[in-house]
Design an enzyme around this catalytic site. Structure first.
Site, PDB file in Angstrom:
ATOM      1  N   GLU A   1      50.138  37.075  47.808  1.00 22.40           N
ATOM      2  CA  GLU A   1      50.793  37.559  46.590  1.00 22.40           C
ATOM      3  C   GLU A   1      52.289  37.752  46.766  1.00 22.40           C
ATOM      4  O   GLU A   1      53.094  37.436  45.886  1.00 22.40           O
ATOM      5  CB  GLU A   1      50.141  38.867  46.140  1.00 22.40           C
ATOM      6  CG  GLU A   1      48.768  38.699  45.505  1.00 22.40           C
ATOM      7  CD  GLU A   1      47.645  38.517  46.490  1.00 22.40           C
ATOM      8  OE1 GLU A   1      46.507  38.234  46.058  1.00 22.40           O
ATOM      9  OE2 GLU A   1      47.897  38.653  47.719  1.00 22.40           O
TER      10      GLU A   1
ATOM     11  N   HIS B   1      38.666  45.869  41.404  1.00 15.29           N
ATOM     12  CA  HIS B   1      38.813  44.837  40.383  1.00 15.29           C
ATOM     13  C   HIS B   1      38.864  45.429  38.977  1.00 15.29           C
ATOM     14  O   HIS B   1      38.667  44.705  38.003  1.00 15.29           O
ATOM     15  CB  HIS B   1      37.652  43.841  40.452  1.00 15.29           C
ATOM     16  CG  HIS B   1      37.568  43.066  41.730  1.00 15.29           C
ATOM     17  ND1 HIS B   1      37.075  43.603  42.880  1.00 15.29           N
ATOM     18  CD2 HIS B   1      37.935  41.789  42.026  1.00 15.29           C
ATOM     19  CE1 HIS B   1      37.131  42.686  43.849  1.00 15.29           C
ATOM     20  NE2 HIS B   1      37.646  41.582  43.352  1.00 15.29           N
TER      21      HIS B   1
ATOM     22  N   PHE C   1      45.188  43.288  42.863  1.00 15.91           N
ATOM     23  CA  PHE C   1      45.726  42.593  44.031  1.00 15.91           C
ATOM     24  C   PHE C   1      47.257  42.574  44.052  1.00 15.91           C
ATOM     25  O   PHE C   1      47.858  42.139  45.029  1.00 15.91           O
ATOM     26  CB  PHE C   1      45.200  41.153  44.082  1.00 15.91           C
ATOM     27  CG  PHE C   1      43.705  41.050  44.195  1.00 15.91           C
ATOM     28  CD1 PHE C   1      42.927  42.159  44.523  1.00 15.91           C
ATOM     29  CD2 PHE C   1      43.062  39.844  43.962  1.00 15.91           C
ATOM     30  CE1 PHE C   1      41.543  42.065  44.621  1.00 15.91           C
ATOM     31  CE2 PHE C   1      41.682  39.735  44.063  1.00 15.91           C
ATOM     32  CZ  PHE C   1      40.921  40.854  44.396  1.00 15.91           C
TER      33      PHE C   1
END
Length: 658
Positions: free
Chosen positions: A397, A464, A423
């Site tokens: 990322e 998530h 994330f």
């Protein structure tokens, strides 16, 4: 130290000597000024001048170079007027950051230099982005980026080299192995014998170069740069050198053994090259002294100019204006022709039409190409736009965010998909410390949109399901957008891509396939920073956004007797304070609903703003409804308990009856 090279003429040797001498003489002057208190800090590159000068001479003037805080030779070799450098170091207006940042923490498009940030690692990925832009534009150019041996311990080093290798990017990764990261020796930084050995793991070419030999640096890097222009690929260059002064001058060098210091003093790149120039008859003593006198006179002359400049005047209006790049929003009105789309399809449609509108727009993210992304938003995009513009990335990322920054430096747009907004923590540093601050620091915009699939209600558990917008609304320089309907998702996404500033675009996963609505078929925009008054009433104001808009809408249908203004914020930063205050002043009661946990969320700031600006209009205490201060659980019963949705009904009724 051998400086003999049959390929170099006498004139080239003289030019190299002048170039390596200039940063040394400037540094010696700066150390005097530091002791006199005329500059606040200095990171010395004495003993390392050959690297910065030799690498910069090997690049063309139109090629980008990303230096560190000991690479004064990069700036002098690019012929930046010394008075501007001196102004920068003194925090004067004629510098490059208007007094907002110090030393070499700046960039300049005029001289194709991209400055560092104190976190060191992210600039490696920025070089990847510039290299990618060169490749996409079919430009035979190379980019050079510097780091120290300490910086190679950061995860950004691995991510940047991995991306560059996988994508065959024309980047020279220049590592100055100077012995110490502040006081930590290389033996405590890495286990391999040479940093160049790390290249093997990336399938990357590498070279070890004597960083104290200006001739070796220049000739070898020049040869490598020519090769990379013709055959684009990354190359890892390890320059062996030594830092003979403290990390910065206040640190000192007591931790360095005396015999080690003596060894490297004998290998001084400037003194040894001067001796070669003299003994080989290229220049005599009088000519060398004349060159030194000329450079010292230039230094003194430019210092006088910088010293006469006034200090930067504090101007709050200018400070606030420079946080974002100025942008005149030109609305593209939605067409009357509409079609019913799911929330997820509206996002895909807006992304597709933006790719058609902007030839320089690149989409990057994990699995976004042939697979179409984990939510299938970019399904079919590769067939339509090609793999150059729809790029699968490694799981990295941070490097992809900085690569997007590099594309912006080259005038290109990008959309980065975080597979899940959770994330983004792995890319947090470059977002809040590079993208957010770069325009304020030196007027370089970050034309980057980061898509953030987020939110609970789908049983995805703690990693998530977060709605983490408050991580970013706290950071000046970032725009944060959070749509609630298909029409707004498309129009706001297109507007975010058109905006030249960094935008965090939150997409609630629970809305993807559960919400449908009429969406204008053609390309259109919805202005960022403007809330939407969904429903008008007189008794109270409901302020919310994202999935919670639908919670509020459902509850108001259940209680038609409640006369409420329902405000969908849509953009969380910048916040539409005018719309909020107007409604609260009308109704006198306000409830703020968010999915995020209650403490530290945006509801808290909105509540404070209302208290400060509308207190005399309030007929009841401000009410906040939000989720529990726990991580988001997986089990449905636990997740339902976590969310503020069920608590909202009683809170709304209590406020209405207050």
């Amino acid at each position: 130290m051998n400086f003999e090279d049959p390929t170099l003429s006498k004139e080239q040797h003289v030019d190299l000597f002048k170039s390596i001498l200039k940063p040394r003489l400037i540094e010696e002057k700066m150390l005097v000024l530091l002791r006199q208190g005329k500059i606040s800090k200095w990171f010395s590159g004495i003993g390392q001048e050959a690297i910065a000068v030799g690498v910069t001479k090997s690049l063309k003037s139109e090629e980008y170079i990303l230096p560190m805080h000991r690479n004064l030779g990069v700036f002098t070799e690019r012929k930046i007027p010394l008075q501007r450098l001196f102004s920068q170091w003194q925090g004067k207006l004629n510098g490059f950051t208007k007094g907002r940042d110090r030393s070499f923490h700046f960039g300049t498009q005029e001289y194709k230099i991209i400055g560092m940030i104190s976190h060191l690692g992210p600039q490696l990925g920025v070089a990847d982005g510039i290299g990618l832009a060169h490749k996409l534009k079919n430009e035979k150019s190379v980019t050079a980026v510097f780091t120290g041996e300490g910086g190679t311990s950061e995860g950004d080093f691995h991510e940047a080299l991995n991306v560059a290798s996988v994508w065959d990017l024309p980047v020279l990764f220049c590592v100055e192995n100077n012995g110490y990261g502040l006081s930590t020796p290389t033996s405590e930084q890495f286990k391999c014998e040479h940093i160049a050995d790390k290249a093997l793991g990336y399938g990357m070419e590498s070279h070890i170069i004597d960083g104290n030999n200006i001739v070796e640096v220049y000739t070898k890097v020049n040869e490598i740069a020519k090769s990379v222009r013709q055959n684009p690929r990354p190359v890892l260059l390890e320059f062996k050198t030594f830092r003979r002064r403290g990390h910065e001058e206040a640190s000192g060098t007591k931790y360095v053994p005396a015999e080690l210091m003596e060894h490297w003093e004998k290998l001084d790149p400037v003194n040894n090259y001067e001796l070669f120039i003299l003994e080989s008859g290229i220049l005599n003593r009088d000519e060398i002294d004349s060159i030194k006198t000329e450079i010292k006179s230039e230094i003194d002359e430019h210092l006088k100019i910088a010293n006469k400049e006034l200090e930067v005047e504090a101007d709050q209006t200018k400070e606030l204006q420079d946080v974002f790049q100025g942008y005149e929003f030109k609305p593209q009105m939605p067409s009357s022709k509409k079609t019913e789309l799911r929330f997820i399809d509206a996002i895909s449609d807006g992304l597709r039409q933006s790719m058609e509108r902007h030839d320089d727009l690149v989409i990057m993210g994990q699995d976004v190409a042939e697979y179409g992304g984990v939510f299938k938003i970019t399904e079919g995009f590769v067939e339509r736009f090609g793999k150059d513009r729809v790029r699968n990335t490694p799981i990295c990322e941070s490097a992809i965010v900085t690569t997007a920054m590099g594309l912006s430096i080259k005038g290109m747009k990008s959309v980065v998909e975080m597979q899940f907004s959770d994330f983004v923590s792995s890319g947090f540093n470059p977002i809040v410390n590079y993208l957010a601050k770069v325009h304020y620091r030196w007027a370089q915009n970050a034309d980057v949109v980061i898509r953030m699939p987020c939110g609970a209600g789908v049983g995805a558990g703690p990693f998530h399901s977060q709605t983490n917008e408050a991580w970013f609304t706290k950071t000046p320089g970032l725009k944060v957008v959070y749509p609630s309907t298909p029409q707004e998702a498309k129009g706001l996404l297109i507007a975010s891509i058109e905006d030249p500033n960094p935008v965090l675009f939150f997409e609630h996963k629970a809305l993807y396939r559960s919400i449908r609505g009429e969406v204008s078929v053609d390309y259109f925009t919805i202005e960022l920073g403007k809330a939407n008054l969904i429903r008008e009433g007189n008794d109270l104001t409901i302020i919310t956004y994202g999935a919670a808009v639908h919670w509020a809408t459902e509850l108001l249908k259940k209680y038609p007797e409640i006369s409420a203004d329902l405000i969908d914020l849509r953009t969380l930063s910048p916040l539409d304070e005018e719309a909020i205050f107007k409604s609260v002043k009308k109704t006198g009661k306000v409830i703020i609903l968010q999915e995020d946990s209650i403490f530290g969320g945006i509801a808290s700031d909105i509540s404070a703003l209302i208290s400060e600006n509308c207190f005399e209009y309030l007929d009841a205490p401000i009410k906040r409804v939000a989720s529990l201060p726990t991580p988001i659980p997986f089990s449905k019963n636990l997740e339902d308990q976590y969310l503020g949705k069920e608590k909202f009904e009683s809170a709304l009724l209590t406020l209405n009856n207050y």
